[in-house]
Design a protein around this motif. Structure first.
Motif, PDB file in Angstrom:
ATOM      1  N   LEU A  98      79.607  42.059  33.415  1.00  0.00           N
ATOM      2  CA  LEU A  98      79.468  41.790  34.846  1.00  0.00           C
ATOM      3  C   LEU A  98      79.610  43.047  35.694  1.00  0.00           C
ATOM      4  CD1 LEU A  98      81.613  38.510  35.059  1.00  0.00           C
ATOM      5  CD2 LEU A  98      79.133  38.729  34.694  1.00  0.00           C
ATOM      6  N   ALA A  99      78.954  43.024  36.836  1.00  0.00           N
ATOM      7  CA  ALA A  99      79.042  44.138  37.779  1.00  0.00           C
ATOM      8  C   ALA A  99      80.076  43.843  38.859  1.00  0.00           C
ATOM      9  CB  ALA A  99      77.676  44.376  38.426  1.00  0.00           C
ATOM     10  N   GLN A 100      80.687  44.904  39.365  1.00  0.00           N
ATOM     11  CA  GLN A 100      81.590  44.770  40.502  1.00  0.00           C
ATOM     12  C   GLN A 100      80.756  44.392  41.725  1.00  0.00           C
ATOM     13  OE1 GLN A 100      85.037  45.584  40.180  1.00  0.00           O
ATOM     14  NE2 GLN A 100      85.338  44.692  42.195  1.00  0.00           N
ATOM     15  N   PRO A 101      81.065  43.271  42.416  1.00  0.00           N
ATOM     16  CA  PRO A 101      80.244  42.899  43.574  1.00  0.00           C
ATOM     17  C   PRO A 101      80.514  43.787  44.775  1.00  0.00           C
ATOM     18  CG  PRO A 101      82.086  41.386  43.338  1.00  0.00           C
ATOM     19  CD  PRO A 101      82.131  42.301  42.142  1.00  0.00           C
ATOM     20  N   ASP A 102      79.574  43.796  45.701  1.00  0.00           N
ATOM     21  CA  ASP A 102      79.703  44.511  46.972  1.00  0.00           C
ATOM     22  C   ASP A 102      79.879  46.009  46.770  1.00  0.00           C
ATOM     23  OD1 ASP A 102      79.649  44.530  49.722  1.00  0.00           O
ATOM     24  OD2 ASP A 102      81.817  44.272  49.934  1.00  0.00           O
ATOM     25  N   CYS A 103      79.100  46.572  45.847  1.00  0.00           N
ATOM     26  CA  CYS A 103      79.127  48.021  45.610  1.00  0.00           C
ATOM     27  C   CYS A 103      77.712  48.573  45.776  1.00  0.00           C
ATOM     28  CB  CYS A 103      79.634  48.338  44.204  1.00  0.00           C
ATOM     29  SG  CYS A 103      81.383  47.984  43.949  1.00  0.00           S
ATOM     30  N   GLY A 137      91.000  38.656  47.140  1.00  0.00           N
ATOM     31  CA  GLY A 137      90.051  38.791  46.045  1.00  0.00           C
ATOM     32  C   GLY A 137      89.944  37.556  45.173  1.00  0.00           C
ATOM     33  N   LYS A 138      90.166  36.386  45.776  1.00  0.00           N
ATOM     34  CA  LYS A 138      90.053  35.147  44.993  1.00  0.00           C
ATOM     35  C   LYS A 138      88.609  34.881  44.574  1.00  0.00           C
ATOM     36  CE  LYS A 138      91.912  32.413  48.123  1.00  0.00           C
ATOM     37  NZ  LYS A 138      92.289  33.357  49.176  1.00  0.00           N
ATOM     38  N   SER A 139      87.667  35.135  45.492  1.00  0.00           N
ATOM     39  CA  SER A 139      86.264  34.791  45.210  1.00  0.00           C
ATOM     40  C   SER A 139      85.688  35.561  44.025  1.00  0.00           C
ATOM     41  CB  SER A 139      85.408  35.011  46.461  1.00  0.00           C
ATOM     42  OG  SER A 139      85.811  34.134  47.501  1.00  0.00           O
ATOM     43  N   PRO A 140      85.881  36.892  43.927  1.00  0.00           N
ATOM     44  CA  PRO A 140      85.348  37.601  42.766  1.00  0.00           C
ATOM     45  C   PRO A 140      85.917  37.123  41.439  1.00  0.00           C
ATOM     46  CG  PRO A 140      85.836  39.141  44.524  1.00  0.00           C
ATOM     47  CD  PRO A 140      86.395  37.818  44.947  1.00  0.00           C
ATOM     48  N   ILE A 141      87.224  36.862  41.399  1.00  0.00           N
ATOM     49  CA  ILE A 141      87.811  36.435  40.127  1.00  0.00           C
ATOM     50  C   ILE A 141      87.311  35.051  39.739  1.00  0.00           C
ATOM     51  CG2 ILE A 141      89.935  35.537  41.185  1.00  0.00           C
ATOM     52  CD1 ILE A 141      91.430  36.260  38.703  1.00  0.00           C
ATOM     53  N   ALA A 159      83.867  35.448  38.374  1.00  0.00           N
ATOM     54  CA  ALA A 159      83.900  35.962  37.006  1.00  0.00           C
ATOM     55  C   ALA A 159      84.270  34.861  36.017  1.00  0.00           C
ATOM     56  CB  ALA A 159      84.892  37.122  36.912  1.00  0.00           C
ATOM     57  N   ILE A 160      85.272  34.074  36.357  1.00  0.00           N
ATOM     58  CA  ILE A 160      85.673  32.989  35.464  1.00  0.00           C
ATOM     59  C   ILE A 160      84.539  31.987  35.297  1.00  0.00           C
ATOM     60  CG2 ILE A 160      87.240  31.023  35.208  1.00  0.00           C
ATOM     61  CD1 ILE A 160      89.422  32.735  36.482  1.00  0.00           C
ATOM     62  N   GLY A 161      83.848  31.662  36.412  1.00  0.00           N
ATOM     63  CA  GLY A 161      82.730  30.726  36.327  1.00  0.00           C
ATOM     64  C   GLY A 161      81.617  31.239  35.424  1.00  0.00           C
ATOM     65  N   THR A 191      80.426  27.139  49.916  1.00  0.00           N
ATOM     66  CA  THR A 191      80.210  27.407  48.492  1.00  0.00           C
ATOM     67  C   THR A 191      79.813  28.859  48.244  1.00  0.00           C
ATOM     68  OG1 THR A 191      77.870  26.747  48.601  1.00  0.00           O
ATOM     69  CG2 THR A 191      79.477  25.036  48.041  1.00  0.00           C
ATOM     70  N   LYS A 192      79.309  29.530  49.276  1.00  0.00           N
ATOM     71  CA  LYS A 192      78.865  30.913  49.119  1.00  0.00           C
ATOM     72  C   LYS A 192      80.031  31.869  48.880  1.00  0.00           C
ATOM     73  CE  LYS A 192      74.813  30.189  52.090  1.00  0.00           C
ATOM     74  NZ  LYS A 192      74.128  30.562  53.358  1.00  0.00           N
ATOM     75  N   ASN A 193      81.265  31.443  49.215  1.00  0.00           N
ATOM     76  CA  ASN A 193      82.423  32.324  49.066  1.00  0.00           C
ATOM     77  C   ASN A 193      82.536  32.881  47.654  1.00  0.00           C
ATOM     78  OD1 ASN A 193      83.143  31.902  51.715  1.00  0.00           O
ATOM     79  ND2 ASN A 193      84.643  30.309  51.250  1.00  0.00           N
ATOM     80  N   ALA A 194      82.375  32.039  46.665  1.00  0.00           N
ATOM     81  CA  ALA A 194      82.482  32.478  45.280  1.00  0.00           C
ATOM     82  C   ALA A 194      81.128  32.529  44.581  1.00  0.00           C
ATOM     83  CB  ALA A 194      83.417  31.546  44.508  1.00  0.00           C
ATOM     84  N   PHE A 195      80.183  31.682  44.997  1.00  0.00           N
ATOM     85  CA  PHE A 195      78.895  31.604  44.308  1.00  0.00           C
ATOM     86  C   PHE A 195      78.072  32.868  44.520  1.00  0.00           C
ATOM     87  CE2 PHE A 195      74.582  29.992  43.474  1.00  0.00           C
ATOM     88  CZ  PHE A 195      74.797  29.326  42.268  1.00  0.00           C
ATOM     89  N   GLU A 196      78.049  33.391  45.730  1.00  0.00           N
ATOM     90  CA  GLU A 196      77.234  34.579  45.990  1.00  0.00           C
ATOM     91  C   GLU A 196      77.778  35.823  45.286  1.00  0.00           C
ATOM     92  OE1 GLU A 196      76.461  35.076  50.138  1.00  0.00           O
ATOM     93  OE2 GLU A 196      74.891  33.531  50.136  1.00  0.00           O
ATOM     94  N   PRO A 197      79.103  36.080  45.287  1.00  0.00           N
ATOM     95  CA  PRO A 197      79.607  37.204  44.484  1.00  0.00           C
ATOM     96  C   PRO A 197      79.277  37.044  43.000  1.00  0.00           C
ATOM     97  CG  PRO A 197      81.264  36.524  46.061  1.00  0.00           C
ATOM     98  CD  PRO A 197      80.175  35.495  46.123  1.00  0.00           C
ATOM     99  N   MET A 198      79.327  35.801  42.498  1.00  0.00           N
ATOM    100  CA  MET A 198      78.996  35.564  41.102  1.00  0.00           C
ATOM    101  C   MET A 198      77.534  35.916  40.813  1.00  0.00           C
ATOM    102  SD  MET A 198      77.486  33.109  38.908  1.00  0.00           S
ATOM    103  CE  MET A 198      77.407  31.680  39.963  1.00  0.00           C
ATOM    104  N   LEU A 199      76.630  35.552  41.745  1.00  0.00           N
ATOM    105  CA  LEU A 199      75.214  35.905  41.566  1.00  0.00           C
ATOM    106  C   LEU A 199      75.040  37.419  41.490  1.00  0.00           C
ATOM    107  CD1 LEU A 199      73.352  33.463  44.015  1.00  0.00           C
ATOM    108  CD2 LEU A 199      73.485  33.312  41.525  1.00  0.00           C
TER     109      LEU A 199
END
Length: 544
Positions: free
Chosen positions: A26-31, A74-78, A81-83, A125-133
């Protein structure tokens, strides 16, 4: 093979495997440029705990997790990642290797995986779904797996990752291997959140899947999913419910944090944000957060909830958690022989089989330290017509009399008139202050009135002003936070449950009020009492 720990106390987890998988895939989001996903130490510890295994069977211990942190931690990125890991990674136990370490395999070797990100509405739903994408699209995972990360779902080689909302009531019957429930402090019955949470948990439970809530702190009295989850966790802690595979990871600023003092606020935020703060190698600018808190448009209660991550209070709460936690002193331990007063509030049951609690609370006179002696209330699996064990309660009262020098004992006689009469006979000769001339213990025999209201407010003021301390016991804290204020016609207020048949108890709060009233009455009487050396002994008669 069997599990082989490498050091005493080590327990098995697939978390180490998943942490490596996140970094590799996985890539670090927002970079701006690609960077591998590397979690902070606190985030990594949660992953290790979440994927803990039973060393005997290899079964995953956690079926339901809660990760409660401040806004921006940083709840959304983790969760993203888990998802992603639940959809593709080796999260299913597959035995022990030659060294006795756990091995995992993907869900798609067992069943078609369905991973769900749930929220009240599509925007949330975008809080965690978009970082995951972003983690998927920019990461090496695209080179190793045949996946298609689209805007509304991710097509997996077998299965899918999707988001659902509270409007999706047709989701009953689906089989998610993992579901993320975001911001559950706002999930209530009226917006469909409680129903959605129930549906998701039932669906995941059928196939051995797991769920993860990611709330900010909740506000008592809202009846939110998050509030009920924390109540369940407290019931487990107090032994009123089975463990049931619940993992709660919650961090908040110390109760003593003073938002009007810059240094106190800064130190409180430093605790709440942990290693996500810049000072600890993270990304959160605490000074910027302080500016937001200082903004006149920011409600102080919102600031405590979202930035300090503190459980605050409902609009009609008697006390708030930060207020009473600031008065906790864990270093004070009443010793045998100490001069104390007692408060007792008992119940034999309520209508419709919903029994209230019975509580015995003490206060050490010399330093006004409130402490819990016993709280009896229904536990998980108890019958609807549960009542406290009278003999057990009586034994604790008698043991307390032998252990301490009890100079005052006030009790609400409702439902316990006969027992209190026996205690009055037992204590009558040793009490220095009495509820009345005719009833040494039985306080408020004709019900609670404005006189009681005065002492309800006096104890609250003593708690919030630091005039007294208390032992921080979970049962007493829960009862105090459950208490709601109801105004009286002639002024003042009394404490009630949120609604008559509420399962939330408040009896220990009233027991504390009576112990405090007895303490004040003793102090104002000017009488003295010396500590006794150990348990009291009965004097033997001397024959001439």
């Amino acid at each position: 093979m069997a599990w082989k720990p490498e050091f005493p106390g080590e327990w098995p987890t697939l978390g180490w495997t998943m942490l490596d998988w996140y970094t590799d895939m996985l890539a670090q989001p927002d970079c701006a440029d690609y960077q591998p996903l590397v979690l902070t130490d606190e985030q990594a510890k949660f992953v290790l705990d979440y994927y803990r295994l039973d060393p005997r069977t290899g079964r995953r211990v956690v079926r339901r997790g809660v990760l409660s942190r401040s806004k921006g931690w940083g709840k959304s990125p983790i969760v993203g990642a888990i998802g992603a890991g639940e959809g593709l990674g080796p999260v299913v136990f597959d035995g022990w290797d030659a060294n006795g370490r756990p091995v995992g395999r993907p869900w798609n070797t067992v069943r078609t995986p369905r991973v769900q990100f749930a929220a009240l509405n599509e925007d949330q739903t975008k809080n965690a779904f978009e970082p995951m994408l972003e983690m998927l699209r920019e990461g090496p995972v695209m080179d190793y797996y045949d996946i298609d990360p689209m805007e509304t779902f991710v097509a997996l080689p077998k299965g899918r990752i999707e988001f659902i909302t509270a409007a999706a009531l047709s989701k009953e019957g689906e089989k998610p291997v993992f579901a993320a429930l975001d911001q559950t402090e706002g999930w209530v019955r009226s917006n469909g959140g409680k129903n959605l949470a129930s549906v998701i948990r039932r669906n995941a439970g059928k196939i051995g899947g797991s769920t993860l809530e990611t709330p900010n702190s909740y506000r008592p009295g809202t009846g939110s999913v998050s509030e009920e989850t924390f109540a369940y966790a407290q019931a487990i802690e107090e032994g009123r419910a089975s463990t049931g595979g619940l993992l709660v990871d919650h961090r908040e600023a110390p109760a003593s944090t003073d938002m009007s003092d810059d240094e106190s606020l800064y130190q409180g935020l430093l605790v709440a944000y942990g290693d996500s703060a810049r000072e600890n190698g993270g990304w959160v600018d605490l000074r910027r957060i302080m500016d937001e808190i200082r903004d006149p448009a920011t409600d102080p209660q919102d600031a405590r909830q979202y930035y300090l991550n503190q459980v605050t209070h409902a609009s009609d709460s008697w006390v708030s958690k930060p207020e009473i936690m600031a008065a906790v002193d864990l270093n004070k331990h009443p010793a045998p022989g100490d001069v104390i007063t007692l408060g007792f509030d008992g119940s034999r049951g309520r209508n419709k089989g919903k029994a209230d609690a019975t509580a015995l609370v003490g206060m050490r006179v010399r330093d006004k330290h409130l402490f819990t002696i016993g709280v009896w209330e229904p536990r998980e699996g108890d019958p609807q017509d549960w009542t406290p064990n009278i003999a057990e309660v009586d034994a604790v009262v008698r043991e307390t009399k032998e252990k301490f020098n009890v100079v005052g004992f006030y009790a609400d006689p409702s439902g316990w008139t006969g027992q209190i009469a026996e205690w009055e006979a037992l204590f009558a000769s040793t009490l220095k202050v009495k509820a009345s001339r005719d009833a040494p213990i039985s306080a408020w025999p004709r019900g609670k009135d404005t006189r009681v209201a005065d002492h309800v407010e006096m104890l609250r003021l003593a708690l919030v002003s630091g005039e007294m301390t208390w032992d921080g016991s979970s049962a007493l804290m829960r009862h105090m936070l459950n208490a709601r204020r109801r105004a009286l016609r002639r002024g003042g207020y009394l404490l009630y449950k949120q609604f008559p048949d509420s399962p939330d108890k408040i009896d220990a709060a009233y027991a504390g009020i009576m112990a405090y009233k007895a303490c004040l009455d003793f102090i104002s009487s000017g009488k003295s009492a010396k500590p006794v050396n150990g348990p009291r002994r009965r004097r033997k008669a001397v024959l001439a």
